[in-house]
Design an enzyme around this catalytic site. Structure first.
Site, PDB file in Angstrom:
ATOM      1  N   ARG A 105       5.023   8.617  -0.020  1.00 34.04           N
ATOM      2  CA  ARG A 105       3.877   8.360   0.284  1.00 34.04           C
ATOM      3  C   ARG A 105       3.224   9.199   1.536  1.00 34.04           C
ATOM      4  O   ARG A 105       2.070   9.676   1.497  1.00 34.04           O
ATOM      5  CB  ARG A 105       3.647   6.951   0.888  1.00 34.04           C
ATOM      6  CG  ARG A 105       3.667   5.779  -0.362  1.00 34.04           C
ATOM      7  CD  ARG A 105       3.741   4.574   0.096  1.00 34.04           C
ATOM      8  NE  ARG A 105       3.644   3.626  -1.163  1.00 34.04           N
ATOM      9  CZ  ARG A 105       3.630   2.257  -1.133  1.00 34.04           C
ATOM     10  NH1 ARG A 105       3.525   1.611   0.250  1.00 34.04           N
ATOM     11  NH2 ARG A 105       3.532   1.609  -2.047  1.00 34.04           N
ATOM     12  N   HIS A 145      -2.120   1.125   5.279  1.00 28.52           N
ATOM     13  CA  HIS A 145      -1.250   0.211   4.523  1.00 28.52           C
ATOM     14  C   HIS A 145      -0.316  -0.585   4.871  1.00 28.52           C
ATOM     15  O   HIS A 145      -0.224  -1.792   4.959  1.00 28.52           O
ATOM     16  CB  HIS A 145      -1.072   0.997   3.012  1.00 28.52           C
ATOM     17  CG  HIS A 145      -0.280   0.347   2.135  1.00 28.52           C
ATOM     18  ND1 HIS A 145      -0.980  -0.827   1.386  1.00 28.52           N
ATOM     19  CD2 HIS A 145       1.021   0.208   1.614  1.00 28.52           C
ATOM     20  CE1 HIS A 145      -0.330  -1.380   0.529  1.00 28.52           C
ATOM     21  NE2 HIS A 145       0.938  -0.738   0.685  1.00 28.52           N
ATOM     22  N   GLU A 160       8.642   3.793  -9.087  1.00 31.22           N
ATOM     23  CA  GLU A 160       7.363   4.226  -8.167  1.00 31.22           C
ATOM     24  C   GLU A 160       8.009   5.380  -7.332  1.00 31.22           C
ATOM     25  O   GLU A 160       9.031   6.008  -7.533  1.00 31.22           O
ATOM     26  CB  GLU A 160       6.995   3.111  -6.831  1.00 31.22           C
ATOM     27  CG  GLU A 160       6.523   1.734  -7.849  1.00 31.22           C
ATOM     28  CD  GLU A 160       6.120   0.828  -6.848  1.00 31.22           C
ATOM     29  OE1 GLU A 160       6.453   0.965  -5.500  1.00 31.22           O
ATOM     30  OE2 GLU A 160       5.557  -0.484  -7.253  1.00 31.22           O
ATOM     31  N   HIS A 177      -1.697   4.295   2.674  1.00 30.40           N
ATOM     32  CA  HIS A 177      -1.477   4.282   1.006  1.00 30.40           C
ATOM     33  C   HIS A 177      -2.274   5.523   0.512  1.00 30.40           C
ATOM     34  O   HIS A 177      -3.387   5.500   0.894  1.00 30.40           O
ATOM     35  CB  HIS A 177      -1.881   3.065   0.448  1.00 30.40           C
ATOM     36  CG  HIS A 177      -1.223   2.784  -0.935  1.00 30.40           C
ATOM     37  ND1 HIS A 177      -2.024   3.476  -1.892  1.00 30.40           N
ATOM     38  CD2 HIS A 177      -0.319   2.154  -1.370  1.00 30.40           C
ATOM     39  CE1 HIS A 177      -0.987   3.151  -3.239  1.00 30.40           C
ATOM     40  NE2 HIS A 177      -0.208   2.488  -2.852  1.00 30.40           N
ATOM     41  N   ARG A 220       8.190   4.307   4.973  1.00 29.44           N
ATOM     42  CA  ARG A 220       8.517   3.198   4.028  1.00 29.44           C
ATOM     43  C   ARG A 220       8.880   3.675   2.514  1.00 29.44           C
ATOM     44  O   ARG A 220       7.782   4.303   2.196  1.00 29.44           O
ATOM     45  CB  ARG A 220       8.021   1.953   4.245  1.00 29.44           C
ATOM     46  CG  ARG A 220       8.255   0.814   3.069  1.00 29.44           C
ATOM     47  CD  ARG A 220       7.313  -0.406   3.319  1.00 29.44           C
ATOM     48  NE  ARG A 220       5.729  -0.090   3.082  1.00 29.44           N
ATOM     49  CZ  ARG A 220       5.493  -0.573   1.868  1.00 29.44           C
ATOM     50  NH1 ARG A 220       6.216  -0.851   0.640  1.00 29.44           N
ATOM     51  NH2 ARG A 220       4.273  -0.068   1.389  1.00 29.44           N
TER      52      ARG A 220
END
Length: 523
Positions: A278, A339, A111, A232, A374
């Site tokens: 992100r 998110h 990811e 997100h 994160r």
């Protein structure tokens, strides 16, 4: 009045895994305000990050976490997370969780922000499978009682003989009688998840109203880094109350972000392109939408291939088809959505909050792992690692935490009337709109000042309604949403720089001289 040795508030991965460990040495009551499977864990698609591949290492996972965290990750917490992670994943397997395999080995995905394949998953429904396995294990434990549809209202706090304040339980709304009753405990774990519902668009379930953070703050525990709310980048458009999340792993397998005219744009924002962290991807999408006026951008999955999509993302394929989109033949329209909360109740590496007897784990806690942003799929790992450490420390400390003989004095609503539902809905939607418009992906001093004034006005109105009304789950949630929104704004106003998930156009650069530290607040 109810008494138990250990009270757990929340039934996601953190609360359930902690309960299973604590039940080895204590009686446990789990209070959850909805049905057991309803949690943010249940909606986690991507997976759980841990080092299993021969070409991976603890050092690489640590480095990736630090890079994403923009200088604010706590080194001891990150080292703990990464080194203890693989054992906690094996433990989930022992509890009955079934992860996707390639032959005898775990199938590992990649990811955004990860330099190696290290995402352990169960197809694209990892959270649901973890929740299923843990709930089955909890049901088999004779020392765990789960109370569904019970809403925790406030923490109970008493002053001990040594003059130290400690948490000794919680006030809980009984769904049958409608009364608020004290639940006494020697120790309390908060694992209520995040606060996505304070924003108009979110990937979080309806229960994510910031309950744990709000209750801890009101009880006097310290809270940290609430300004770092992760959006997100790829939620399916149009976004509903809880929109469909298009997993980070889709980009990890080769999907590309494009403008509506078909032009790829992420290469102009970061060397990793669509696999950038992100916060960078979300801001890039936000900027492209505002620059072009387009209502969304496109996630082009054609590079993955139809067979790989069917095998790797069956749930996303099915969910998008139900919304009239053929993921195999056309790009997905996506927008950012609130998110994950990287801040929360400040804890040490053993899950202990600043208030004695109070522990926190999962998204409710601020362990220092995530810093200002994160890294994808570190959240489920953080939940199991620090829930385990909290249970281990509690096992050693429980003997020094006596069970109260009586409930301490507490203040709850004394009114008997019910406020008009339209008033609660109006206040809830005003909070969500204010936060989305003014305290979202991009902020400014003026927006934050205006948002704080308006939310304060809603808070004053809500306090009047709270004091004069019969308690209800809707009223409890609104009270917590208002408190949590104020904490996000307060922390955002204190951080006069841009770092990670907090971007302020009036302070567009990092200021390591003044702000290379956590934003810690308390009463």
């Amino acid at each position: 009045m109810t008494s138990t040795e250990v009270l757990v508030i929340g039934s996601g991965i953190a609360g359930l895994s902690f309960a299973l460990k604590a039940a080895r040495f204590a009686d446990v009551v789990v209070v959850t305000k909805k049905a057991r499977p309803e949690s943010s864990t249940n909606y986690a698609q991507g997976g759980i990050a841990a080092v299993f591949s021969p070409d991976d290492s603890f050092a690489l996972h640590v480095e990736d976490t630090f890079v994403a965290g923009a200088g604010l990750c706590h080194p001891d917490a990150v080292e703990t997370l990464v080194r203890e992670g693989p054992e906690r994943v094996r433990e989930l397997i022992a509890f009955g969780v079934e992860f996707t395999r390639e032959g005898a080995e775990l199938s590992l995905g990649r990811e955004g922000g990860h330099s190696r394949r290290r995402i352990v998953r169960s197809d694209d429904l990892t959270g649901r499978e973890i929740e299923r396995g843990l709930l089955a294990a909890v049901a088999a434990s004779p020392r765990i009682q789960v109370l569904e549809d019970h809403a925790a209202v406030d923490l109970l706090v008493e002053e001990g003989p040594d003059g130290r304040r400690r948490c000794c339980g919680a006030l809980v709304l009984d769904p049958e009688s409608g009364e608020v009753a004290p639940f006494l405990a020697r120790a309390v774990l908060l694992a209520t998840g995040g606060c996505g519902q304070v924003y108009r668009h979110t990937t979080n379930p309806a229960i994510a109203t910031g309950d744990g953070v709000a209750m801890a703050f009101r009880a006097g525990a310290r809270v940290a880094n609430m300004e770092f709310v992760q959006f997100h980048p790829t939620a399916l458009y149009p976004a509903r109350e809880r929109t469909l999340l298009i997993s980070e792993a889709v980009r990890g397998e080769g999907a590309e972000l494009r403008r509506m005219d078909g032009t790829a744009f992420m290469a102009g924002y970061h060397p990793l392109g669509a696999l950038a962290p992100r916060d960078i991807v979300a801001r890039a999408i936000d900027r492209e939408m505002k620059r072009t006026g387009d209502p969304y951008v496109l996630l082009d999955c054609s590079a993955i291939g139809a067979e790989e999509i069917r095998a790797r993302f069956p749930n996303i394929l099915r969910e998008t088809a139900e919304r009239g989109i053929d993921m195999l033949a056309e790009p997905l329209p996506v927008v950012p959505a609130a998110h994950y909360l990287c801040g929360g109740v400040l804890t040490d590496t053993h899950g202990r909050a600043s208030l004695r007897g109070l522990y926190a784990a999962g998204e409710t806690a601020c362990t220092g792992v995530h810093g200002a942003n994160r890294l994808a799929s570190n959240s489920l790992l953080e939940a199991v690692v620090f829930a385990h450490r909290a249970s281990a420390r509690l096992r050693d400390e429980l003997g020094a935490l006596p069970l109260p003989s009586a409930a301490p004095a507490w203040d709850a609503p004394r009114g008997r009337g019910d406020p008009e539902g339209v008033l609660l809905v109006h206040d809830r939607e005003e909070i969500r709109s204010l936060m989305w418009d003014l305290v979202g992906i991009v902020r400014s001093d003026e927006r934050l000042e205006f948002a704080e004034a308006r939310i304060h006005a809603v808070a004053e109105q809500n306090a009047t309604v709270w004091a004069s009304s019969r308690p209800s789950a809707e009223l409890v949630e609104l009270r917590n949403m208002v408190e949590t929104a104020l904490l996000v704004v307060r922390c955002a106003r204190l951080r006069r720089e841009s770092r990670g998930l907090h971007y302020n156009v009036d302070h567009p650069y990092r200021d390591n001289e003044h702000f290379l530290r956590d934003t810690v607040v308390g009463r």
